[in-house]
Write an enzyme that holds these catalytic residues in place. Structure first.
Site, PDB file in Angstrom:
ATOM      1  N   LYS A 178       0.881  -1.189   0.000  1.00  0.00           N
ATOM      2  CA  LYS A 178       0.000   0.000   0.000  1.00  0.00           C
ATOM      3  C   LYS A 178       0.908   1.225   0.000  1.00  0.00           C
ATOM      4  CE  LYS A 178      -1.984   2.928   2.172  1.00  0.00           C
ATOM      5  NZ  LYS A 178      -1.697   4.380   1.938  1.00  0.00           N
ATOM      6  N   SER A 232       3.928   6.718  11.351  1.00  0.00           N
ATOM      7  CA  SER A 232       3.775   7.406  12.634  1.00  0.00           C
ATOM      8  C   SER A 232       3.392   6.438  13.761  1.00  0.00           C
ATOM      9  CB  SER A 232       2.704   8.482  12.501  1.00  0.00           C
ATOM     10  OG  SER A 232       1.463   7.884  12.205  1.00  0.00           O
ATOM     11  N   GLY A 236       0.891   3.245  13.738  1.00  0.00           N
ATOM     12  CA  GLY A 236       1.515   1.998  14.205  1.00  0.00           C
ATOM     13  C   GLY A 236       0.628   1.291  15.223  1.00  0.00           C
ATOM     14  N   GLU A 253       8.053   0.179  12.260  1.00  0.00           N
ATOM     15  CA  GLU A 253       9.199   1.085  12.191  1.00  0.00           C
ATOM     16  C   GLU A 253       8.615   2.483  12.273  1.00  0.00           C
ATOM     17  OE1 GLU A 253      11.553   3.540  11.474  1.00  0.00           O
ATOM     18  OE2 GLU A 253      11.889   2.888   9.411  1.00  0.00           O
ATOM     19  N   CYS A 287      13.038   9.351   9.533  1.00  0.00           N
ATOM     20  CA  CYS A 287      12.741   8.867  10.897  1.00  0.00           C
ATOM     21  C   CYS A 287      13.993   8.866  11.749  1.00  0.00           C
ATOM     22  CB  CYS A 287      12.080   7.501  10.854  1.00  0.00           C
ATOM     23  SG  CYS A 287      12.921   6.342   9.797  1.00  0.00           S
ATOM     24  N   GLU A 387       8.880  14.524  17.549  1.00  0.00           N
ATOM     25  CA  GLU A 387       9.444  14.505  16.206  1.00  0.00           C
ATOM     26  C   GLU A 387       8.858  15.659  15.392  1.00  0.00           C
ATOM     27  OE1 GLU A 387       8.257  11.029  13.905  1.00  0.00           O
ATOM     28  OE2 GLU A 387      10.333  10.802  13.278  1.00  0.00           O
TER      29      GLU A 387
HETATM   30  P1  NAD Z   1       1.074   7.836   8.644  1.00  0.00           P
HETATM   31  O1  NAD Z   1       1.554   6.902   9.702  1.00  0.00           O
HETATM   32  O2  NAD Z   1      -0.293   8.373   8.772  1.00  0.00           O
HETATM   33  O3  NAD Z   1       1.158   7.129   7.197  1.00  0.00           O
HETATM   34  C1  NAD Z   1       2.049   6.104   6.845  1.00  0.00           C
HETATM   35  C2  NAD Z   1       1.306   5.085   5.988  1.00  0.00           C
HETATM   36  O4  NAD Z   1       0.254   4.492   6.756  1.00  0.00           O
HETATM   37  C3  NAD Z   1       0.634   5.669   4.754  1.00  0.00           C
HETATM   38  O5  NAD Z   1       0.741   4.751   3.681  1.00  0.00           O
HETATM   39  C4  NAD Z   1      -0.814   5.814   5.192  1.00  0.00           C
HETATM   40  O6  NAD Z   1      -1.707   5.794   4.130  1.00  0.00           O
HETATM   41  C5  NAD Z   1      -0.978   4.593   6.048  1.00  0.00           C
HETATM   42  N1  NAD Z   1      -2.070   4.693   7.013  1.00  0.00           N
HETATM   43  C6  NAD Z   1      -2.583   5.808   7.604  1.00  0.00           C
HETATM   44  N2  NAD Z   1      -3.589   5.488   8.436  1.00  0.00           N
HETATM   45  C7  NAD Z   1      -3.727   4.143   8.394  1.00  0.00           C
HETATM   46  C8  NAD Z   1      -4.573   3.209   9.051  1.00  0.00           C
HETATM   47  N3  NAD Z   1      -5.510   3.596   9.915  1.00  0.00           N
HETATM   48  N4  NAD Z   1      -4.405   1.901   8.787  1.00  0.00           N
HETATM   49  C9  NAD Z   1      -3.460   1.475   7.930  1.00  0.00           C
HETATM   50  N5  NAD Z   1      -2.641   2.310   7.254  1.00  0.00           N
HETATM   51  C10 NAD Z   1      -2.765   3.634   7.487  1.00  0.00           C
HETATM   52  O7  NAD Z   1       2.100   8.966   8.541  1.00  0.00           O
HETATM   53  P2  NAD Z   1       1.887  10.362   7.777  1.00  0.00           P
HETATM   54  O8  NAD Z   1       0.545  10.959   8.083  1.00  0.00           O
HETATM   55  O9  NAD Z   1       2.232  10.151   6.371  1.00  0.00           O
HETATM   56  O10 NAD Z   1       2.961  11.228   8.536  1.00  0.00           O
HETATM   57  C11 NAD Z   1       2.679  11.701   9.861  1.00  0.00           C
HETATM   58  C12 NAD Z   1       3.882  11.509  10.736  1.00  0.00           C
HETATM   59  O11 NAD Z   1       4.350  10.158  10.685  1.00  0.00           O
HETATM   60  C13 NAD Z   1       5.095  12.310  10.323  1.00  0.00           C
HETATM   61  O12 NAD Z   1       5.048  13.613  10.766  1.00  0.00           O
HETATM   62  C14 NAD Z   1       6.195  11.529  10.979  1.00  0.00           C
HETATM   63  O13 NAD Z   1       6.333  11.882  12.323  1.00  0.00           O
HETATM   64  C15 NAD Z   1       5.731  10.127  10.896  1.00  0.00           C
HETATM   65  N6  NAD Z   1       6.378   9.410   9.794  1.00  0.00           N
HETATM   66  C16 NAD Z   1       7.418   8.605  10.101  1.00  0.00           C
HETATM   67  C17 NAD Z   1       8.054   7.918   9.099  1.00  0.00           C
HETATM   68  C18 NAD Z   1       9.193   7.008   9.395  1.00  0.00           C
HETATM   69  O14 NAD Z   1       9.961   6.709   8.505  1.00  0.00           O
HETATM   70  N7  NAD Z   1       9.327   6.538  10.607  1.00  0.00           N
HETATM   71  C19 NAD Z   1       7.649   8.054   7.791  1.00  0.00           C
HETATM   72  C20 NAD Z   1       6.558   8.892   7.484  1.00  0.00           C
HETATM   73  C21 NAD Z   1       5.919   9.542   8.515  1.00  0.00           C
END
Ligand code: NAD
Length: 484
Positions: A178, A232, A236, A253, A287, A387
């Site tokens: 995804k 995030s 997670g 992660e 991250c 973060e």
């Molecule tokens: P997010 O966790 O919302 O998104 C990451 C992925 O998860 C995306 O593909 C998203 O579509 C998916 N996702 C979102 N909600 C979901 C759900 N309920 N069930 C399953 N999948 C879902 O992160 P974001 O909104 O893109 O970014 C927000 C924060 O996350 C950033 O500010 C940062 O702190 C963190 N982040 C961390 C990393 C990392 O490498 N550790 C990467 C991106 C974002």
């Protein structure tokens, strides 16, 4: 001039490129704020089709019956095909993500390297024989879980897909990926490479959909056997809950608030160069970014001066105009992420932190934030604990080694940590006491595809990269045979 980008990109399900049940999603160029292209948007029905296809492929034995060297060659081939098209992929990735062109090339090379590394590992997975006395023959075998669900973040969409997909396929799992809503386009090149490498329909499915819809449907799907997630902490948690319901393992992660400890004997020129990589690479949207520098008070002012000079020297603007590696930075991925980072800067100032440089949005179209350095940061401030996921560095002084370690370990996270010193005893002592999944000494981001990566604390669990990652995708079966 920006290159032409294909106007519409489709998902890849069951060996065919497909429209999305939820319509289309406009993908923006963060350097201009204008629409770049459209992406097919998957709904829960598309996710279901992808999982069913992956399950059929798994149960057909198309991947598991292969001699591992054959599977490994196909995995390696994906990376070779990506490298062949690097000149085509890099500008698209820069235009969808905002990162400088040279950073996009590094990301594509990194993605290709995952396919090479895990392709090579495919034939190294061997069980063991366990002695049970004269009347038994006992041995273990490693088997893939089956269908691996992989949910990808926007900060490194190519590399993160490559990281999970390569290990998943090398171990014989079929995969459903995804991709992120903000910059999914270049995953289309991975789908094309998968097909050209000869994978059968269903072995790899790559679709873009909204997290709350397609992501949630994928992580809760009863046909999924294992989940890998990068993103995030909040998401997670949702994934871990879904995995608990279906009783499948997951790897999380998540984020970090990682600190570099700078001792008085550190090589300052090397430190400043590492700060540039550590917090301004990908505009700090990493991250494992070096978001805190803990510096011995005796050299605090000299270190701040060096970092501020470097930060002010960065050329900030559209990534597509920045092909050469060096002192430059692109846009942040979206207005929302940029505004969130800018708001955190405002809050830090209200809490008493001081701008040494930066802190403001750029007065031009696109989602740019100045390279920012804060001083007078204290451990209880939000900027020291949470973060930012942007080009924002907090510098904090310390006076004893004990204090430095306590500060470094004072957040809920524990992804990486770093030490800058010429004293190996001090470095190894700090490495032992840092609560982090990996420790860098004198080079931030030292290591590679070969070295295990993952978090302590709220940075998550499980390891990606290195041999360790393979065990996420495998389960052990023991076979005990009674002999006459
Ligand atoms: P997010 O966790 O919302 O998104 C990451 C992925 O998860 C995306 O593909 C998203 O579509 C998916 N996702 C979102 N909600 C979901 C759900 N309920 N069930 C399953 N999948 C879902 O992160 P974001 O909104 O893109 O970014 C927000 C924060 O996350 C950033 O500010 C940062 O702190 C963190 N982040 C961390 C990393 C990392 O490498 N550790 C990467 C991106 C974002």
């Amino acid at each position: 001039m920006a290159p032409d980008v294909q106007p519409y990109w489709r998902n890849y399900i069951d060996g065919a490129f497909a429209d999305g049940g939820a319509g289309r999603l406009a993908i923006e160029d963060p350097a201009t704020g204008e629409t770049l292209a459209e992406q097919a948007l998957a709904d829960a029905g598309d996710v279901d089709r992808a999982v069913q296809a992956a399950r059929r492929c798994h149960e057909s034995g198309a991947l598991t019956d292969l001699r591992p060297v054959e599977r490994g060659r196909m995995v390696r081939r994906i990376g070779e095909l990506l490298l062949k098209r690097i000149d085509e992929i890099a500008p698209v990735h820069t235009l969808e993500s905002g990162k400088p062109l040279w950073e996009s090339r590094i990301e594509i090379e990194g993605a290709a390297r995952y396919f090479e590394y895990y392709g090579n590992q495919a034939e190294t997975l061997e069980g063991r024989s366990i002695p049970l006395g004269a009347n038994y023959l006992d041995f273990t075998v490693y088997e893939p879980y089956g269908v691996s669900a992989q949910i990808i973040p926007w900060n490194y969409p190519l590399e993160m897909t490559a990281r999970s997909l390569s290990a998943g396929l090398a171990t014989g799992n079929t995969c459903v990926v995804k991709t992120p809503e903000l910059d999914p386009l270049t995953n289309g090149f991975i789908a094309e490479a998968v097909e050209a490498a000869g994978f059968p329909p269903g072995a790899v499915n790559i679709l873009c959909g909204l997290g709350a819809e397609a992501g949630a449907a994928l992580s809760a799907h009863p046909g999924v056997d294992q989940i890998v997630f990068t993103g995030s902490v909040a998401t997670g948690r949702a994934i871990a809950r879904a995995a608990a319901e279906t009783v499948v393992p997951c790897v999380l992660e998540l984020g970090g608030k990682s600190a570099a400890i700078v001792y008085p004997d550190a090589d300052l020129a090397n430190l400043v160069e590492n700060v540039r990589w550590g917090i301004y690479f990908n505009a700090g949207q990493v991250c494992s970014a070096m978001s805190r520098v803990l510096v011995h008070q005796s050299i605090h002012d000299a270190v701040v001066d060096g970092i501020v000079d470097m930060a002010r020297g960065l050329s900030v603007g559209p990534g597509i105009e920045r092909p050469e590696p060096g002192a430059n930075m692109g846009a942040m991925v979206s207005e929302k992420q940029r505004d969130r980072a800018a708001e955190m800067c405002g809050e830090a100032q209200r809490q008493g932190a001081k701008f040494a440089t930066g802190g403001h949005k750029l007065n031009r179209p696109g989602h740019f934030l100045e390279p920012t350095v804060f001083t007078a940061v204290t451990p209880e401030m939000t900027i020291a604990r949470e973060e930012v996921f942007g080009p924002v560095l907090s510098v904090m002084p310390f006076s004893t080694d004990e204090e430095a370690i306590a500060l470094a370990n004072s957040t809920d996270y524990g992804l990486v940590g770093g030490v800058f010193t010429r004293d190996l005893d001090r470095a190894t002592d700090a490495a032992r006491r840092l609560k982090a999944g990996q420790v860098f000494v004198n080079e931030w981001y030292a290591g590679g595809v070969e070295t295990p990566f993952g978090g302590y604390g709220k940075s998550g669990y499980g390891r990606e990269k290195g041999r360790e990652a393979l065990w996420n995708y495998l389960q052990t079966k023991n076979v005990a045979i009674r002999l006459n």
